[in-house]
Scaffold this motif. Structure first.
Motif, short mmCIF file in Angstrom:
data_model
loop_
_atom_site.label_atom_id
_atom_site.label_comp_id
_atom_site.label_asym_id
_atom_site.label_seq_id
_atom_site.Cartn_x
_atom_site.Cartn_y
_atom_site.Cartn_z
N LEU A 495 -8.50 5.45 7.48
CA LEU A 495 -7.35 5.40 8.38
C LEU A 495 -7.74 5.89 9.77
O LEU A 495 -8.68 6.67 9.94
CB LEU A 495 -6.23 6.29 7.83
N ASP A 496 -6.98 5.44 10.77
CA ASP A 496 -7.25 5.92 12.13
C ASP A 496 -6.72 7.35 12.28
O ASP A 496 -6.03 7.88 11.42
CB ASP A 496 -6.64 5.00 13.17
N VAL A 497 -7.06 7.98 13.39
CA VAL A 497 -6.80 9.41 13.56
C VAL A 497 -5.32 9.73 13.48
O VAL A 497 -4.91 10.72 12.84
CB VAL A 497 -7.38 9.88 14.92
N THR A 498 -4.48 8.92 14.11
CA THR A 498 -3.04 9.18 14.11
C THR A 498 -2.47 9.12 12.70
O THR A 498 -1.72 10.00 12.27
CB THR A 498 -2.31 8.18 15.01
N VAL A 499 -2.86 8.09 11.96
CA VAL A 499 -2.36 7.94 10.59
C VAL A 499 -2.94 9.03 9.70
O VAL A 499 -2.28 9.52 8.77
CB VAL A 499 -2.70 6.53 10.06
N GLN A 500 -4.20 9.43 9.94
CA GLN A 500 -4.79 10.55 9.19
C GLN A 500 -3.90 11.78 9.29
O GLN A 500 -3.59 12.43 8.29
CB GLN A 500 -6.18 10.88 9.73
N VAL A 503 -0.76 11.42 7.18
CA VAL A 503 -1.00 11.53 5.74
C VAL A 503 -1.27 12.98 5.36
O VAL A 503 -0.78 13.47 4.33
CB VAL A 503 -2.16 10.60 5.32
N LEU A 504 -2.05 13.68 6.17
CA LEU A 504 -2.33 15.08 5.87
C LEU A 504 -1.04 15.91 5.94
O LEU A 504 -0.80 16.78 5.08
CB LEU A 504 -3.36 15.63 6.86
N GLY A 505 -0.23 15.66 6.94
CA GLY A 505 1.04 16.36 7.02
C GLY A 505 1.93 16.06 5.83
O GLY A 505 2.63 16.93 5.30
N LEU A 506 1.90 14.81 5.37
CA LEU A 506 2.68 14.41 4.21
C LEU A 506 2.23 15.17 2.97
O LEU A 506 3.05 15.69 2.21
CB LEU A 506 2.55 12.91 4.00
N LEU A 507 0.90 15.25 2.74
CA LEU A 507 0.39 15.97 1.58
C LEU A 507 0.79 17.44 1.63
O LEU A 507 1.14 18.04 0.61
CB LEU A 507 -1.13 15.84 1.52
N ARG A 508 0.75 18.02 2.82
CA ARG A 508 1.10 19.42 2.97
C ARG A 508 2.59 19.64 2.64
O ARG A 508 2.95 20.59 1.94
CB ARG A 508 0.79 19.87 4.40
N ARG A 509 3.45 18.76 3.11
CA ARG A 509 4.88 18.90 2.84
C ARG A 509 5.21 18.65 1.37
O ARG A 509 6.09 19.29 0.81
CB ARG A 509 5.67 17.94 3.74
N LEU A 510 4.49 17.71 0.75
CA LEU A 510 4.72 17.45 -0.66
C LEU A 510 4.29 18.62 -1.52
O LEU A 510 4.92 18.95 -2.52
CB LEU A 510 3.97 16.18 -1.09
#
Length: 586
Positions: A495-500, A503-510
């Motif tokens: 994934l590009d940097v913005t999408v990375q 996704v990382l923020g999503l994993l942290r919130r989950l």
């Protein structure tokens, strides 16, 4: 369809496509006319096909006898229709035997390989080496001239064509990532074969079926034409034999059985080709729920599950993974690895390419590539031993206790199915949900991974969404059965940097909302610093350092950890040390 979008063609859609395909429609109509006349022969054929009247020999058409009479004064119209029953019925029998023997064995040999592949391949080669005509002649001498017996033998002789076709196709796709992904979701091999494998081989099977059916029809007619068949029983081949013998007295006698053979064989091939196109064609906008269709309410898992009194959700001890070496000596790719992942913790497994990170992750899932095996050590997930566990035990763990988020999202989505299919099928198979409830829960999962238009995504095929969206879908799939541990193998590499960052923020919130644990496999220290509580550094198959993210990234003790940190061009702030109290507080 009750509230779901599916890649399987519905009867209405299939019929609409058949009608819209001129080749399919015409060839189907021709076949239906032939089959209907043959099936209704006792009602529409007229006189008994074996009834002879020498006074009518070589007689022309007349009322009640539209095709005239043969050399024995038998009605040719009646013989043509009754002969079709034997000719087409015998071909159908040969085809059924060939499909029954060839397709299942080809699927098993291609999907599993191993000793069954070797043994079945040997038998197939032996059958193919036999001269078919000689075998049929010998069978007639031993078993009699009954057409049904000869067609069973013919079915056995042509079954290798289905075996080789199916086996070759399946062997090429069994290592596809989406097959492994289906296993991780807990689907049985039989369900994977029926769902993901058969859809790939259906088009070549259709073509091969038409070719084999035409071959069976014409080979049977050839045997009858040569006088090797069912004696006086009316068949198209026997009619050709009789007409050829008397071609000077009645030249038109060869026209009718020859025309029946040609029309049937040609229509079969044309219909198969058109059906292949119809089945492989997909609408640009897949169908979804009809007006007024709403999934019914159902109990769905919404709360995170925990490992009870056990402190480690994942416990790996002395893990050693080997592959066969070039000199027949085992090649150890992972050596004595020890790992622990606690409920609610994010552990980063870092190392350079080839260090054994992915091999370690696959061994936890029980999905090591061909040739790889755990030669020593223990892997316990939620107290259940994985090493040496049977497939039933692994299926109970996959999806429910441990889930997987792969590195290449597009490669792990089957292009033949919609996103809705990918999410709904594991829920139906693993969580035993009704399909309508699973469809509703899939929509909720997409909301949880912050997809704002879940209905459109559920109806879309993988090629219709972006890589970042596909990764969110796979994360939703990992969450679908409330797994306690998610293994994320380089989830942001493609994934590009913005999408990375998203996704990382999503994993942290989950993790915060569900309390799930994550084993993050990565070579990117920036990702590790942003997401992980603890880090384990892997080098040449060995763990060289384990500690909190801050300790490993700011004051590494091992030489290799220092080299990894020095390879990072910017200073990345590390997360604070993780504490079990964080999960308890949630």
């Amino acid at each position: 369809m009750s509230g779901t979008a599916t890649s399987a063609t519905t009867p209405a859609t299939f019929l609409r496509r058949i009608i819209g395909n001129v080749q399919a429609l015409l060839s189907l109509l021709v076949l239906l006319v032939i089959l209907t006349l043959v099936a209704l022969a006792p009602l529409v054929a007229g006189p008994d096909p074996t009834s002879a009247d020498l006074s009518s020999a070589f007689g022309g058409p007349e009322p009640g006898h539209p095709l005239g009479f043969d050399s024995s004064g038998r009605d040719m119209w009646s013989r043509l229709l009754h002969g079709g029953q034997l000719t087409l019925g015998g071909a159908a029998l040969a085809l059924a035997v060939a499909l029954t023997l060839g397709v299942p064995t080809g699927l098993a040999a291609g999907f599993y390989g191993g000793w069954f592949d070797l043994v079945s391949g040997w038998w197939v080669n032996l059958i193919m080496a036999l001269p078919a005509m000689v075998v049929l002649l010998a069978s007639r001498a031993v078993l009699g001239s009954t057409v049904w017996v000869l067609m069973v033998v013919l079915g056995i002789l042509v079954s290798p064509s289905f075996f080789r076709l199916v086996r070759g196709t399946v062997a090429n796709m069994r290592a596809e990532p989406y097959v492994d992904a289906a296993r991780v979701f807990g689907l049985r091999d039989s369900r994977i074969i029926a769902r993901h494998v058969l859809i790939v081989v259906r088009a070549p099977i259709i073509i091969q079926t038409a070719l084999v059916a035409g071959l069976a029809i014409n080979l049977q007619a050839g045997l009858e034409f040569l006088g090797i068949g069912s004696g006086d029983a009316p068949t198209w081949g026997a009619m050709l034999n009789e007409a050829f013998t008397n071609i000077h007295q009645n030249p038109l006698g060869m026209l009718w059985p020859g025309l029946a053979l040609g029309l049937t064989s040609g229509s079969l091939v044309l219909l198969a080709s058109a059906l292949r196109d119809v089945l492989e064609d997909r609408d640009d906008q897949p169908h979804t729920s009809g007006p007024g269709e709403h999934p019914r309410e159902a109990d769905t898992p919404t709360t995170p599950r925990h490992a009870g009194a056990r402190s480690e959700l994942l416990s790996v001890r002395d893990l050693t993974i080997t592959y066969p070496g070039a000199d027949s000596r085992p090649n150890k790719v992972v050596r004595g690895v020890d790992l622990d992942v606690h409920p609610g913790e994010i552990l980063g497994l870092v190392g350079e390419s080839g260090s054994g990170k992915t091999q370690t992750a696959f061994s936890i899932l029980g999905l090591l590539p061909a040739g790889g095996r755990v030669s020593r050590g223990s892997i316990r997930i939620g107290g259940t031993e994985v090493v040496g566990a049977n497939e039933r035990t692994l299926r109970r763990l996959r999806g429910r206790t441990v889930a997987y988020v792969p590195q290449e999202p597009m490669n792990n989505l089957d292009p033949s199915f919609t996103i809705g299919d990918h999410l709904v099928e594991p829920l139906c198979a693993t969580a035993r949900m009704p399909r309508s409830a699973a469809w509703k829960y899939a929509r909720e999962l997409l909301h949880q991974v912050e997809i704002t238009d879940p209905d459109r995504i559920l109806r879309s095929y993988p090629h219709q969404i972006s890589g970042g969206m596909a990764q969110r879908v796979l994360i939703a799939g990992a969450l679908s059965c409330s797994a306690e541990l998610v293994i994320a193998d380089e989830p942001t590499t493609a994934l590009d940097v913005t999408v990375q960052a998203e996704v990382l923020g999503l994993l942290r919130r989950l993790r915060a909302s569900r309390g799930m644990a994550v084993l993050l496999v990565s070579h990117d220290l920036g990702v590790v610093a942003d997401l992980c509580d603890r880090v384990a550094v892997l080098h040449r198959g060995r763990i060289v350092e384990v500690g909190t993210t801050e300790q490993v990234l700011t004051a590494p003790e091992s030489t290799h950890a220092q080299e990894l940190r020095n390879a990072v061009l910017d200073d990345v702030p590390a997360r604070q040390p993780w504490s079990p109290r964080e999960v308890d507080a949630q």
